[in-house]
Motif scaffolding. Structure first.
Motif, PDB file in Angstrom:
ATOM      1  N   MET A  85     -15.018   7.394  43.935  1.00  0.00           N
ATOM      2  CA  MET A  85     -15.437   6.000  43.968  1.00  0.00           C
ATOM      3  C   MET A  85     -15.124   5.294  42.645  1.00  0.00           C
ATOM      4  O   MET A  85     -14.661   4.156  42.648  1.00  0.00           O
ATOM      5  CB  MET A  85     -16.935   5.960  44.281  1.00  0.00           C
ATOM      6  CG  MET A  85     -17.480   4.579  44.443  1.00  0.00           C
ATOM      7  SD  MET A  85     -16.805   3.862  45.938  1.00  0.00           S
ATOM      8  CE  MET A  85     -17.682   2.373  45.982  1.00  0.00           C
ATOM      9  N   LYS A  86     -15.382   5.977  41.502  1.00  0.00           N
ATOM     10  CA  LYS A  86     -15.091   5.387  40.194  1.00  0.00           C
ATOM     11  C   LYS A  86     -13.600   5.142  40.026  1.00  0.00           C
ATOM     12  O   LYS A  86     -13.189   4.128  39.461  1.00  0.00           O
ATOM     13  CB  LYS A  86     -15.572   6.313  39.070  1.00  0.00           C
ATOM     14  CG  LYS A  86     -17.005   6.192  38.731  1.00  0.00           C
ATOM     15  CD  LYS A  86     -17.291   7.040  37.502  1.00  0.00           C
ATOM     16  CE  LYS A  86     -18.711   6.883  37.055  1.00  0.00           C
ATOM     17  NZ  LYS A  86     -18.990   7.668  35.858  1.00  0.00           N
ATOM     18  N   ASN A  87     -12.786   6.087  40.521  1.00  0.00           N
ATOM     19  CA  ASN A  87     -11.342   5.940  40.390  1.00  0.00           C
ATOM     20  C   ASN A  87     -10.830   4.718  41.155  1.00  0.00           C
ATOM     21  O   ASN A  87      -9.940   4.011  40.673  1.00  0.00           O
ATOM     22  CB  ASN A  87     -10.625   7.201  40.890  1.00  0.00           C
ATOM     23  CG  ASN A  87     -10.820   8.374  39.945  1.00  0.00           C
ATOM     24  OD1 ASN A  87     -11.158   8.186  38.775  1.00  0.00           O
ATOM     25  ND2 ASN A  87     -10.619   9.574  40.453  1.00  0.00           N
ATOM     26  N   LYS A  88     -11.362   4.456  42.322  1.00  0.00           N
ATOM     27  CA  LYS A  88     -10.936   3.300  43.114  1.00  0.00           C
ATOM     28  C   LYS A  88     -11.293   2.004  42.401  1.00  0.00           C
ATOM     29  O   LYS A  88     -10.500   1.048  42.392  1.00  0.00           O
ATOM     30  CB  LYS A  88     -11.568   3.325  44.504  1.00  0.00           C
ATOM     31  CG  LYS A  88     -10.996   4.394  45.401  1.00  0.00           C
ATOM     32  CD  LYS A  88     -11.601   4.327  46.780  1.00  0.00           C
ATOM     33  CE  LYS A  88     -11.010   5.421  47.667  1.00  0.00           C
ATOM     34  NZ  LYS A  88     -11.537   5.356  49.021  1.00  0.00           N
TER      35      LYS A  88
ATOM     36  N   LEU B  93     -11.734   1.602  39.099  1.00  0.00           N
ATOM     37  CA  LEU B  93     -10.874   1.496  37.915  1.00  0.00           C
ATOM     38  C   LEU B  93      -9.454   1.090  38.292  1.00  0.00           C
ATOM     39  O   LEU B  93      -8.838   0.256  37.615  1.00  0.00           O
ATOM     40  CB  LEU B  93     -10.865   2.820  37.152  1.00  0.00           C
ATOM     41  CG  LEU B  93     -12.138   3.163  36.387  1.00  0.00           C
ATOM     42  CD1 LEU B  93     -12.029   4.547  35.766  1.00  0.00           C
ATOM     43  CD2 LEU B  93     -12.426   2.127  35.326  1.00  0.00           C
ATOM     44  N   ILE B  94      -8.931   1.657  39.363  1.00  0.00           N
ATOM     45  CA  ILE B  94      -7.582   1.291  39.805  1.00  0.00           C
ATOM     46  C   ILE B  94      -7.540  -0.165  40.251  1.00  0.00           C
ATOM     47  O   ILE B  94      -6.599  -0.898  39.945  1.00  0.00           O
ATOM     48  CB  ILE B  94      -7.099   2.249  40.923  1.00  0.00           C
ATOM     49  CG1 ILE B  94      -6.863   3.644  40.316  1.00  0.00           C
ATOM     50  CG2 ILE B  94      -5.844   1.722  41.596  1.00  0.00           C
ATOM     51  CD1 ILE B  94      -6.527   4.706  41.332  1.00  0.00           C
ATOM     52  N   THR B  95      -8.568  -0.623  40.947  1.00  0.00           N
ATOM     53  CA  THR B  95      -8.641  -2.022  41.384  1.00  0.00           C
ATOM     54  C   THR B  95      -8.688  -2.960  40.184  1.00  0.00           C
ATOM     55  O   THR B  95      -7.959  -3.965  40.145  1.00  0.00           O
ATOM     56  CB  THR B  95      -9.881  -2.246  42.283  1.00  0.00           C
ATOM     57  OG1 THR B  95      -9.830  -1.336  43.382  1.00  0.00           O
ATOM     58  CG2 THR B  95      -9.934  -3.671  42.785  1.00  0.00           C
TER      59      THR B  95
ATOM     60  N   LEU C 263      -7.627  -2.304  37.157  1.00  0.00           N
ATOM     61  CA  LEU C 263      -6.332  -2.200  36.480  1.00  0.00           C
ATOM     62  C   LEU C 263      -5.276  -3.047  37.185  1.00  0.00           C
ATOM     63  O   LEU C 263      -4.518  -3.774  36.539  1.00  0.00           O
ATOM     64  CB  LEU C 263      -5.889  -0.734  36.422  1.00  0.00           C
ATOM     65  CG  LEU C 263      -4.554  -0.464  35.740  1.00  0.00           C
ATOM     66  CD1 LEU C 263      -4.636  -0.829  34.271  1.00  0.00           C
ATOM     67  CD2 LEU C 263      -4.152   0.977  35.923  1.00  0.00           C
ATOM     68  N   ILE C 264      -5.245  -3.007  38.496  1.00  0.00           N
ATOM     69  CA  ILE C 264      -4.272  -3.802  39.263  1.00  0.00           C
ATOM     70  C   ILE C 264      -4.534  -5.290  39.084  1.00  0.00           C
ATOM     71  O   ILE C 264      -3.608  -6.078  38.887  1.00  0.00           O
ATOM     72  CB  ILE C 264      -4.295  -3.395  40.754  1.00  0.00           C
ATOM     73  CG1 ILE C 264      -3.705  -1.994  40.916  1.00  0.00           C
ATOM     74  CG2 ILE C 264      -3.531  -4.398  41.610  1.00  0.00           C
ATOM     75  CD1 ILE C 264      -3.856  -1.415  42.304  1.00  0.00           C
ATOM     76  N   ILE C 265      -5.794  -5.693  39.118  1.00  0.00           N
ATOM     77  CA  ILE C 265      -6.133  -7.114  38.913  1.00  0.00           C
ATOM     78  C   ILE C 265      -5.740  -7.545  37.507  1.00  0.00           C
ATOM     79  O   ILE C 265      -5.167  -8.631  37.312  1.00  0.00           O
ATOM     80  CB  ILE C 265      -7.634  -7.351  39.182  1.00  0.00           C
ATOM     81  CG1 ILE C 265      -7.936  -7.187  40.675  1.00  0.00           C
ATOM     82  CG2 ILE C 265      -8.063  -8.733  38.695  1.00  0.00           C
ATOM     83  CD1 ILE C 265      -9.413  -7.196  41.010  1.00  0.00           C
ATOM     84  N   SER C 266      -6.016  -6.714  36.516  1.00  0.00           N
ATOM     85  CA  SER C 266      -5.674  -7.033  35.129  1.00  0.00           C
ATOM     86  C   SER C 266      -4.165  -7.163  34.946  1.00  0.00           C
ATOM     87  O   SER C 266      -3.685  -8.113  34.322  1.00  0.00           O
ATOM     88  CB  SER C 266      -6.228  -5.955  34.197  1.00  0.00           C
ATOM     89  OG  SER C 266      -5.814  -6.184  32.886  1.00  0.00           O
ATOM     90  N   ILE C 267      -3.415  -6.226  35.480  1.00  0.00           N
ATOM     91  CA  ILE C 267      -1.956  -6.286  35.377  1.00  0.00           C
ATOM     92  C   ILE C 267      -1.420  -7.520  36.097  1.00  0.00           C
ATOM     93  O   ILE C 267      -0.545  -8.227  35.589  1.00  0.00           O
ATOM     94  CB  ILE C 267      -1.317  -4.989  35.927  1.00  0.00           C
ATOM     95  CG1 ILE C 267      -1.625  -3.824  34.985  1.00  0.00           C
ATOM     96  CG2 ILE C 267       0.192  -5.153  36.109  1.00  0.00           C
ATOM     97  CD1 ILE C 267      -1.199  -2.477  35.516  1.00  0.00           C
TER      98      ILE C 267
END
Length: 126
Positions: free
Chosen positions: A1-4, A6-8, A10-14
Motif C-alpha cells: 500500500m505504501k509503495n502505491k 509513493l509511486i502515485t 512520484l508520478i504526479i510530481s514528475i
C-alpha cells in the motif's frame, strides 16, 4: 500500500515538473532574454540612440520612452528577433539591426502608441 502511494506521488510530481518545464521552454523562453541577450539589447539601445534616424526623430518629436524587446517566435535568425521601440507622443517607432553584425540600427517601421489616445501615466497621482 505504501509503495502505491509513493509511486502515485512520484508520478504526479514528475508530471507537474514536466508541465512547468514545458511551459517555460515553449512560452517564456522565447520572450524573456537571458543575461547575454540583455547585454545585446542594451547595446542595441545605445546604437539606436546614436543612429541618424533616431537623431532626426528626436528633433521632430518628443521622445517618451525607449524599450528593448525580443521575440524568437516571429521568425528569422539572430539578431533579427531583437528590436528597440522608441515611443513618442504621436506613435511608436521600431528599430532593428541593419545587418547580421548589427553594426547599425535602422528604422523598421511604426506601430500604435497609447500616448496618442491616452494621457501619460507619469507623474504618478497620489
Amino acid at each position: 500500500m505504501k509503495n502505491k502511494i509513493l509511486i502515485t506521488i512520484l508520478i504526479i510530481s514528475i508530471g507537474f515538473n514536466l508541465f512547468l518545464f514545458c511551459r517555460w521552454f515553449i512560452f517564456e523562453q522565447a520572450y524573456e532574454p537571458s543575461e547575454s541577450e540583455q547585454v545585446i539589447l542594451s547595446e542595441m539601445v545605445l546604437k539606436t540612440v546614436e543612429s541618424k534616424e533616431y537623431k532626426k526623430l528626436a528633433e521632430k518629436e518628443n521622445i517618451i520612452a525607449i524599450d528593448a524587446n525580443m521575440d524568437k517566435n516571429k521568425g528569422g535568425m539572430f539578431p533579427y528577433y531583437f528590436g528597440v521601440s522608441v515611443r513618442t507622443e504621436i506613435q511608436t517607432y521600431l528599430f532593428a539591426c541593419s545587418n547580421e553584425q548589427c553594426s547599425e540600427m535602422e528604422s523598421a517601421g511604426t506601430t500604435y502608441s497609447r500616448y496618442k489616445d491616452e494621457d501619460p501615466r507619469i507623474p504618478f497621482e497620489k
